[in-house]
Scaffold this active site. Structure first.
Site, PDB file in Angstrom:
ATOM      1  N   TYR A 187       0.976  -0.871   0.238  1.00 26.56           N
ATOM      2  CA  TYR A 187       0.075   0.007  -0.130  1.00 26.56           C
ATOM      3  C   TYR A 187       1.104   1.260  -0.045  1.00 26.56           C
ATOM      4  CZ  TYR A 187      -4.506  -2.398   1.116  1.00 26.56           C
ATOM      5  OH  TYR A 187      -5.445  -3.079   0.772  1.00 26.56           O
ATOM      6  N   HIS A 206     -16.507  -3.981  -2.293  1.00 29.87           N
ATOM      7  CA  HIS A 206     -15.140  -4.287  -2.059  1.00 29.87           C
ATOM      8  C   HIS A 206     -14.774  -5.280  -1.101  1.00 29.87           C
ATOM      9  CE1 HIS A 206     -10.903  -3.631  -2.813  1.00 29.87           C
ATOM     10  NE2 HIS A 206     -10.537  -3.631  -1.469  1.00 29.87           N
TER      11      HIS A 206
END
Ligand SMILES: *[C@@H]1O[C@H](CO)[C@@H](O)[C@H](O)[C@H]1NC(C)=O
Ligand SMILES: *[C@@H]1O[C@H](CO)[C@@H](O)[C@H](O)[C@H]1NC(C)=O
Ligand SMILES: *[C@@H]1O[C@H](CO)[C@@H](O)[C@H](O)[C@H]1NC(C)=O
Ligand SMILES: *[C@@H]1O[C@H](CO)[C@@H](O)[C@H](O)[C@H]1NC(C)=O
Ligand SMILES: *[C@@H]1O[C@H](CO)[C@@H](O)[C@H](O)[C@H]1NC(C)=O
Ligand SMILES: *[C@@H]1O[C@H](CO)[C@@H](O)[C@H](O)[C@H]1NC(C)=O
Length: 538
Positions: free
Chosen positions: A205, A383
């Site tokens: 990330y 998601h």
């Protein structure tokens, strides 16, 4: 029971303006519009409700004669399903036809379209009609979420005869509409990372905290377009706005205790497989103005299962903006399960269908926004990570499920996109939103945790609505142990529980010659169940 968490991080979103505004044109259940001809004489508006199974059209043509709309396999009349109507000297006429050849269409044995209204005004005929999305009539066109060739024709009188040049065709994806607005002069902000060395880790990330613009007046973002340099590893991107306490731009791996880790107001979201997303015409995401100095956090999730080394990335989002303000400010509410749990919660291995639930109880919003306006929901982005197979977003009022805000029975990790609902759904104060995620872990030997890695799981629904309010996240976590304080400084609510979701709607055709009707199996409802279901394998 189950602890209920709502992070109340961002209280500065411009909200007051939008509150006093009434309902808008798009609230009539038909949020989409296309001109079917280049001269803008033939205008089609439409909206649909996947759960009720209906689609509603409004055809407006600058003619006082007969007007018609058809659905055609080829774009020609041959094989097309056609409705023709108008206001005649003996009153309104409206019928369902099908064309076998390029001649006068034949009346359907079964009339599958319902006329809702017909009027003639200022030289224009406006015809509003409805049908089932899935028609059971062989003489009707089957509407799917694919581009469909629409044909139109109209006459100069009410005598239905050859249309001459007053005809045309246009391809439109009715159920998955993305307007094709290619304005060469369109201005956009490019929100990207620059030469990020992507580590060879399976999951990475990357976070960039930055200022987006110097707009001293409010602008509206109306379209979000991904700019992906490495489509094989860029998995999702989220752009969040930060609280005013975050003042310094930086770029780092995410969630390492940096100041921007608290930026959680979603501004834009994109998932792998998704494309351009355009907001409804009456709404835009606010940027600039009184919030001109706030920072934004771009989060890019790189999924690199092959652990490729040496990848350098410059991906990001284009935010198209305008200073022609739209009627409403858009907000995106993050609902579902808290992604970083402060409790131990595992999805067991070897499970065919394991359900996890997140609850958003808007009863608590009044602590932050009082009064809470009705939230007009128009789109949703679901998601999960790799084990996700289904996501359902139940909408409850007064303890009863009234609708689904999102439903994907065939969830695909590779295809995550913001989906327009087809009509506006209203979330009122006190309503509950329950996100149900179904996981399959048959190929796993170890428990799966909730977390950030692609191999961990998530269960989120980003709910797009207007007018924007200051609440940005409304997430919960299972009650497994007593909570310890988290980085979110959450408001913790006890006594929350998860209600039972109704069955997903199914379409059934009655035997031939019976009227087309849908079986609204989802209307049946049962009482509440406790969060203990979280640990149940179905
Ligand atoms: C959908 O169609 C049914 C009949 O099939 C009708 O009763 C209902 O009112 C329609 N729903 C909407 C939202 O128009
Ligand atoms: C079509 O008719 C409407 C209503 O009279 C009018 O406002 C519009 O300008 C007309 N469009 C064109 C292209 O002539
Ligand atoms: C773009 O801007 C130019 C100059 O302002 C203008 O003449 C032109 O019509 C615009 N094009 C579009 C597609 O808006
Ligand atoms: C990549 O993985 C290594 C080894 O597991 C770890 O030490 C490192 O922190 C990871 N790097 C990033 C940026 O996550
Ligand atoms: C979690 O559930 C247990 C058992 O019902 C209850 O005693 C406890 O108070 C709950 N914890 C919280 C924080 O709600
Ligand atoms: C939501 O909050 C209200 C008010 O506290 C409460 O009555 C209701 O039971 C809560 N709903 C759930 C599902 O926890």
């Amino acid at each position: 029971w189950g602890d209920y968490i709502m992070s109340a991080l961002l209280l500065f979103f411009p909200i007051l303006l939008a509150w006093t505004e009434g309902t808008s044109a798009a609230d009539d259940g038909m949020p989409f519009m296309e001109y079917l001809d280049p001269n803008r004489l033939v205008c089609l508006k439409w909206g649909f409700d996947n759960l009720k199974g209906n689609i509603t059209f409004q055809l407006a043509v600058n003619s006082t004669g007969w007007i018609s709309l058809g659905f055609s396999p080829s774009g020609e009349m041959y094989g097309a399903d056609i409705v023709i109507g108008g206001v005649g000297s003996n009153g309104n006429y409206f019928n369902d036809y099908h064309a076998k050849e390029e001649v006068m269409p034949l009346l359907d044995k079964e009339q599958s379209y319902t006329l809702l209204s017909m009027m003639e005004n200022d030289g224009q005929t406006i015809m509003t009609f409805q049908r089932a999305i899935q028609s059971c009539d062989e003489e009707d066109f089957h509407i799917t979420a694919q581009p469909i060739k629409l044909i139109y024709a109209y006459g100069t009188s009410d005598e239905i005869k050859y249309h001459g040049p007053r005809r045309g065709t246009k391809e439109v994806n009715l159920l998955n509409y993305v307007p094709r607005t290619s304005n060469a002069n369109a201005t956009y902000l490019s929100v990207k990372v620059t030469n990020v060395p992507v580590p060879s880790n399976k999951t990475y990330y990357h976070c960039k905290v930055m200022k987006l613009s110097d707009f001293s007046t409010k602008h509206h973002i109306y379209q979000i377009e991904p700019e992906i340099e490495n489509p094989d590893i860029v998995h999702h991107m989220l752009l969040y706005h930060c609280p005013p306490t975050v003042t310094t731009p930086y770029e780092n791996p995410c969630y390492r205790g940096d100041p921007g880790d608290v930026c959680f107001g979603v501004v834009a979201a994109w998932g792998t497989g998704g494309g351009v997303y355009e907001l409804p015409e009456n709404a835009g995401i606010p940027i600039g103005g009184e919030n001109k100095n706030i920072l934004y956090r771009l989060e890019i999730h790189y999924n690199n299962p092959q652990q490729k080394a040496g990848v350098v990335d410059n991906s990001g989002l284009r935010l198209y903006y305008t200073d022609q303000l739209r009627q409403h400010d858009v907000g995106i509410l993050n609902t579902g399960l808290l992604p970083i749990l402060s409790v131990n919660y595992n999805i067991p291995p070897k499970a065919a269908e394991f359900h996890t639930y997140g609850l958003c109880n808007t009863s608590y919003f009044s602590q932050l926004v009082n009064p809470m306006p009705d939230l007009q929901v128009f789109a949703v982005l679901l998601h999960t990570h790799l084990a996700g197979r289904k996501v359902r977003v139940g909408h409850f009022r007064k303890g009863k499920q009234i609708d689904f805000l999102g439903l994907n029975e065939n969830y695909n990790f590779e295809m995550q996109q913001t989906v327009n609902l087809g009509s506006i759904k209203t979330v009122m104060e006190g309503d509950e939103i329950i996100v149900e995620c179904t996981y399959n872990t048959e190929d796993r030997t170890e428990p799966t945790t909730i977390g950030l890695s692609t191999f961990d799981e998530m269960c989120l629904a980003f709910v797009y609505y207007y007018p924007a309010i200051s609440v940005t996240s409304c997430l919960s976590q299972p009650n497994t142990t007593l909570l310890s304080p988290t980085d979110y400084q959450p408001l913790v609510y006890t006594n929350a529980f998860i209600r039972d979701l109704t069955e997903s709607p199914t379409i059934k055709c009655k035997p031939k010659n019976a009227a087309n009707e849908l079986c609204p199996s989802w209307i049946a409802n049962t009482g509440g169940i406790l969060l203990s279901l979280l640990w149940m394998i179905v």
